[in-house]
Design a protein around this motif. Structure first.
Motif, short mmCIF file in Angstrom:
data_model
loop_
_atom_site.label_atom_id
_atom_site.label_comp_id
_atom_site.label_asym_id
_atom_site.label_seq_id
_atom_site.Cartn_x
_atom_site.Cartn_y
_atom_site.Cartn_z
N PHE A 117 2.56 -2.34 -1.20
CA PHE A 117 2.61 -1.85 -2.58
C PHE A 117 1.25 -1.76 -3.26
O PHE A 117 1.16 -1.29 -4.40
N GLY A 118 0.20 -2.23 -2.59
CA GLY A 118 -1.11 -2.29 -3.23
C GLY A 118 -1.72 -0.94 -3.54
O GLY A 118 -1.83 -0.08 -2.66
N LYS A 119 -2.13 -0.75 -4.78
CA LYS A 119 -2.77 0.49 -5.21
C LYS A 119 -4.01 0.23 -6.07
O LYS A 119 -4.93 1.05 -6.08
N THR A 120 -4.01 -0.88 -6.80
CA THR A 120 -5.10 -1.15 -7.74
C THR A 120 -6.07 -2.15 -7.16
O THR A 120 -5.71 -3.32 -6.95
N PRO A 121 -7.32 -1.75 -6.86
CA PRO A 121 -8.30 -2.68 -6.28
C PRO A 121 -8.54 -3.88 -7.19
O PRO A 121 -8.65 -3.74 -8.40
N LEU A 122 -8.61 -5.04 -6.57
CA LEU A 122 -8.86 -6.27 -7.34
C LEU A 122 -10.32 -6.41 -7.72
O LEU A 122 -10.65 -6.75 -8.85
N SER A 123 -11.22 -6.12 -6.77
CA SER A 123 -12.65 -6.27 -7.01
C SER A 123 -13.42 -5.43 -6.01
O SER A 123 -12.98 -5.21 -4.89
N THR A 124 -14.60 -4.98 -6.44
CA THR A 124 -15.45 -4.22 -5.52
C THR A 124 -16.03 -5.12 -4.43
O THR A 124 -16.49 -4.64 -3.40
N ILE A 125 -15.99 -6.43 -4.66
CA ILE A 125 -16.50 -7.38 -3.67
C ILE A 125 -15.67 -7.32 -2.40
O ILE A 125 -16.18 -7.38 -1.29
N SER A 126 -14.35 -7.19 -2.57
CA SER A 126 -13.44 -7.13 -1.43
C SER A 126 -12.48 -5.96 -1.66
O SER A 126 -11.38 -6.14 -2.21
N PRO A 127 -12.86 -4.76 -1.25
CA PRO A 127 -12.09 -3.54 -1.54
C PRO A 127 -10.65 -3.55 -1.02
O PRO A 127 -9.80 -2.86 -1.55
N ASN A 128 -10.38 -4.35 0.03
CA ASN A 128 -9.04 -4.37 0.60
C ASN A 128 -8.04 -5.18 -0.24
O ASN A 128 -6.83 -5.07 -0.04
N LYS A 129 -8.53 -5.98 -1.15
CA LYS A 129 -7.64 -6.77 -2.01
C LYS A 129 -7.19 -5.95 -3.20
O LYS A 129 -7.98 -5.21 -3.79
N THR A 130 -5.91 -6.07 -3.54
CA THR A 130 -5.36 -5.34 -4.69
C THR A 130 -4.73 -6.32 -5.67
O THR A 130 -4.38 -7.45 -5.31
N TRP A 131 -4.59 -5.86 -6.91
CA TRP A 131 -3.93 -6.68 -7.92
C TRP A 131 -2.47 -6.94 -7.55
O TRP A 131 -1.94 -8.02 -7.75
N GLU A 132 -1.83 -5.90 -7.01
CA GLU A 132 -0.43 -6.05 -6.64
C GLU A 132 -0.26 -7.12 -5.55
O GLU A 132 0.63 -7.97 -5.63
N GLY A 133 -1.13 -7.07 -4.54
CA GLY A 133 -1.05 -8.06 -3.47
C GLY A 133 -1.39 -9.46 -3.95
O GLY A 133 -0.73 -10.43 -3.57
N THR A 134 -2.39 -9.56 -4.82
CA THR A 134 -2.82 -10.86 -5.33
C THR A 134 -1.72 -11.52 -6.17
O THR A 134 -1.40 -12.70 -5.98
N ILE A 135 -1.15 -10.76 -7.09
CA ILE A 135 -0.10 -11.30 -7.96
C ILE A 135 1.17 -11.59 -7.16
O ILE A 135 1.79 -12.64 -7.30
N GLY A 136 1.54 -10.64 -6.29
CA GLY A 136 2.74 -10.84 -5.47
C GLY A 136 2.60 -12.02 -4.53
O GLY A 136 3.53 -12.81 -4.36
N GLY A 137 1.41 -12.17 -3.94
CA GLY A 137 1.17 -13.29 -3.04
C GLY A 137 1.26 -14.63 -3.76
O GLY A 137 1.84 -15.59 -3.24
#
Length: 287
Positions: free
Chosen positions: A182-202
């Protein structure tokens, strides 16, 4: 990217061995616990100093005694946080740790002040920063052994360490799965593969999993379970980003080659480094 069976096999076997070693170290007894984090502490220091040397080449040229003495002080800090059950022939390990800290810091200060040259504060701060980033975290892990003197979770001494470590692993796994789907929104430019959706869902799934298993199977109190899993999820993500930033500045993909396909010590324990310190301070404040 095409599926590579050999790469998958290597990563899977390595991961299984890693988990077995971690569980043996965490669960066997207090000495295996201390040995595990002593090795992790040394490994993290070696990789940290290498990364800093790549980021600032002046640090790689510092006297080796300067670098080894701060590792000695950090190791002493780890030993000094052990409890009275860590004794050999009546001699307490925490007393030995205190001497290691003293000797290490004295030698470290001498390498800064002698031979009467201009003090390079920047290089010294790199080493002191490692003391707080690495050794303080593992020293506080020693304080978690025993469930903070059985005031949080009454039972086996390893409960808090296992809950914290499991929370990190579950959060990382769930964040990856949710982010992949479900990830679409990047969490940070430091780690482009991380998303807000994945971070919150995790984080949500990690808290739910830890609370359900801890409460239903181990009969542990719910509030501390929520606190330790939530802190682990949030602080663990911050730790991951911090180490990613260091690697980006150093221009490397992995911090080391500890585990084939999985990177080095810092790659494996970046989340736990920050989460351990955070969990200890949060529980110290609230309990």
């Amino acid at each position: 990217m095409a599926f590579n069976f050999q790469t998958f096999k290597k990563r899977a076997v390595t991961a299984i061995v890693f988990v077995i070693v971690m569980l043996c170290g965490l669960l066997w007894n207090q000495w295996s616990f201390l040995t595990l984090f002593f090795i992790i502490n040394i490994g993290c220091w070696i990789e940290y100093q290498r990364l800093i040397g790549l980021i600032d080449t002046d640090y790689s040229q510092t006297n080796s005694i300067h670098r080894y003495s701060i590792i000695l002080a950090g190791t002493g800090l780890l030993f000094s946080m052990t409890q009275d059950e860590y004794s050999i022939g009546g001699f307490l390990v925490n007393k030995l740790g205190g001497w290691f800290v003293l000797v290490g810091l004295v030698i470290f200060l001498l390498t800064i002040l002698l031979p009467f040259k201009k003090i390079n504060l920047r290089l010294s701060l790199y080493s002191v920063g490692g003391l707080f980033y690495i050794s303080l975290s593992w020293a506080l892990m020693m304080r978690l052994w025993g469930n903070l003197d059985q005031t949080i979770f009454v039972g086996e001494n390893w409960i808090m360490a296992i809950l914290l470590t499991a929370s990190i692993w579950i959060n990382d796994t769930m964040a990856y799965l949710v982010g992949s789907m479900f990830g679409k929104t990047p969490l940070s430019t430091i780690s482009p593969n991380k998303t807000w959706e994945g971070t919150i869902g995790g984080a949500i799934l990690a808290v739910l999993t830890v609370v359900i298993i801890g409460y239903l199977l181990l009969a542990l109190p719910i509030k501390p379970l929520i606190l330790i899993s939530l802190c682990a999820a949030i602080a663990g993500t911050c730790g991951d980003l911090l180490e990613s930033k260091l690697k980006r500045l150093a221009g490397v993909k992995d911090s080391g080659q500890l585990l084939p396909g999985h990177g080095g010590f810092l790659d494996r324990f970046d989340s736990l480094l920050v989460a351990t310190t955070t969990v200890w301070f949060v529980f110290y404040l609230f309990y």
